[in-house]
Design an enzyme around this catalytic site. Structure first.
Site, PDB file in Angstrom:
ATOM      1  N   HIS B  66      19.650  65.707   6.115  1.00 37.43           N
ATOM      2  CA  HIS B  66      18.852  66.869   5.712  1.00 37.43           C
ATOM      3  C   HIS B  66      17.783  66.418   4.714  1.00 37.43           C
ATOM      4  O   HIS B  66      17.963  65.408   4.009  1.00 37.43           O
ATOM      5  CB  HIS B  66      19.758  67.924   5.059  1.00 37.43           C
ATOM      6  CG  HIS B  66      20.497  68.779   6.051  1.00 37.43           C
ATOM      7  ND1 HIS B  66      21.176  69.918   5.705  1.00 37.43           N
ATOM      8  CD2 HIS B  66      20.646  68.650   7.397  1.00 37.43           C
ATOM      9  CE1 HIS B  66      21.724  70.455   6.781  1.00 37.43           C
ATOM     10  NE2 HIS B  66      21.422  69.703   7.829  1.00 37.43           N
ATOM     11  N   GLU B  68      16.964  67.472   1.827  1.00 37.27           N
ATOM     12  CA  GLU B  68      17.410  67.367   0.430  1.00 37.27           C
ATOM     13  C   GLU B  68      18.168  66.062   0.171  1.00 37.27           C
ATOM     14  O   GLU B  68      17.943  65.387  -0.842  1.00 37.27           O
ATOM     15  CB  GLU B  68      18.326  68.551   0.069  1.00 37.27           C
ATOM     16  CG  GLU B  68      17.664  69.925   0.168  1.00 37.27           C
ATOM     17  CD  GLU B  68      17.901  70.594   1.512  1.00 37.27           C
ATOM     18  OE1 GLU B  68      17.814  69.903   2.559  1.00 37.27           O
ATOM     19  OE2 GLU B  68      18.183  71.804   1.531  1.00 37.27           O
ATOM     20  N   CYS B  96      21.904  74.167   2.098  1.00 45.11           N
ATOM     21  CA  CYS B  96      23.206  74.433   2.739  1.00 45.11           C
ATOM     22  C   CYS B  96      24.315  73.935   1.801  1.00 45.11           C
ATOM     23  O   CYS B  96      24.023  73.298   0.787  1.00 45.11           O
ATOM     24  CB  CYS B  96      23.266  73.720   4.088  1.00 45.11           C
ATOM     25  SG  CYS B  96      23.527  71.933   3.956  1.00 45.11           S
ATOM     26  N   CYS B  99      24.050  70.173   0.952  1.00 42.96           N
ATOM     27  CA  CYS B  99      22.921  69.827   0.079  1.00 42.96           C
ATOM     28  C   CYS B  99      23.109  70.389  -1.326  1.00 42.96           C
ATOM     29  O   CYS B  99      22.724  69.756  -2.311  1.00 42.96           O
ATOM     30  CB  CYS B  99      21.621  70.306   0.706  1.00 42.96           C
ATOM     31  SG  CYS B  99      21.250  69.403   2.232  1.00 42.96           S
TER      32      CYS B  99
END
EC number: 3.5.4.33
Lengths: 180, 180
Positions: B66, B68, B96, B99
């Protein structure tokens, strides 16, 4: 690292599960030997190990380098797919929120851990991330496999750490007396 | 990717915050261009960008990739320390659970996001991971910066995806009629 207190329990109750958890424990010991908080993870698909890692946050200077995340990345590269459908993770400690989130995203079938973390566990203890209806996927869980061994590795690490810190403090005091 | 519907709002209210969020939006657009769910993240320390990434789960075949997480890893390598004390993340979508967990572990000072995710958000919406007393660290939050722009990128991506899927279905039907 000393870890002299620690010895694996005898393999009386041999099973595939304990075999893979022993492998995860060996990874945790490797972490301790490198000065890392000892956590190890193994990922198995159809009886084959496709990922195996230990915590490397200090070595890699990366807070995301937990055993579980490293093992997931390794496993996805091994199968060439970010979905690990049908795979099982064996990990020495209940996953933290980050790792629990990663387990859901990876579509892991099941996670088996040794020691539970009632304060910060992200799987079922503090946050129930692995079984939340609104997330895309739920991960089956099994807690407490070889719990005593998993706790022993962790406790041995922190005992050694405290002992070393105490010795260093005493040494600094002695050095101060000699030069003072 | 088309994304023809999408155009950044004019820079009437210029500020350092919107500058960094625009940078995160450019990362999100790059993700969309690569066929990835469009999320972008930028990490700033003392006015300097030390991490900048977009979602790459499909490209890297890694569910942990992801925006992040990639930006955090990048930033820690830039500063040579896994602790990002004092740093601020700008990200187009509420993080999420994975993260959010990574943000806590990285000791991030603050996270600013555009669109909130009421169903699966791990920061404050579904799970309140960024501000849980039992975790080692709490991350300050600010929601809704350039929200309309962040939503537009996301909606444009899924509109395009639906359109392409429909076109492909029609084409397959036509092919079937020709050969059938």
């Amino acid at each position: 690292m000393r870890n002299t207190q620690y010895e694996l329990s005898p393999m009386d109750n041999f099973s595939e599960d304990t075999l893979f958890m022993r492998m995860a424990l060996r990874e945790a010991e490797q972490a301790a030997a490198e000065g890392e908080v000892p956590c190890g993870a193994v990922i198995v698909l159809d009886g084959e190990v496709i990922g195996k890692a230990h915590n490397q946050t200090e070595t890699l200077k990366d807070p995301t380098a937990h055993a579980e995340v490293l093992a997931i990345t390794q496993a996805t590269q091994a199968v060439g797919n970010w979905r690990l459908n049908g795979a099982v993770m064996y990990v020495t400690k209940e996953p933290c929120p980050m790792c629990a989130g990663a387990l859901v995203l990876s579509r892991m079938k099941k996670v088996v851990w040794g020691m539970t973390d009632p304060i910060r566990g992200g799987a079922v203890s503090k946050f129930n991330i692995l079984n939340e209806a609104d997330l895309n996927h739920a991960v089956e869980t099994e807690a407490g496999l070889m719990e005593a061994d998993c706790k022993a590795v962790m406790q041995g690490f922190f005992q050694d750490l405290r002992l070393r810190t105490k010795e260093q403090r005493q040494q600094r005091k002695l050095d101060g007396e000699e030069t003072g």
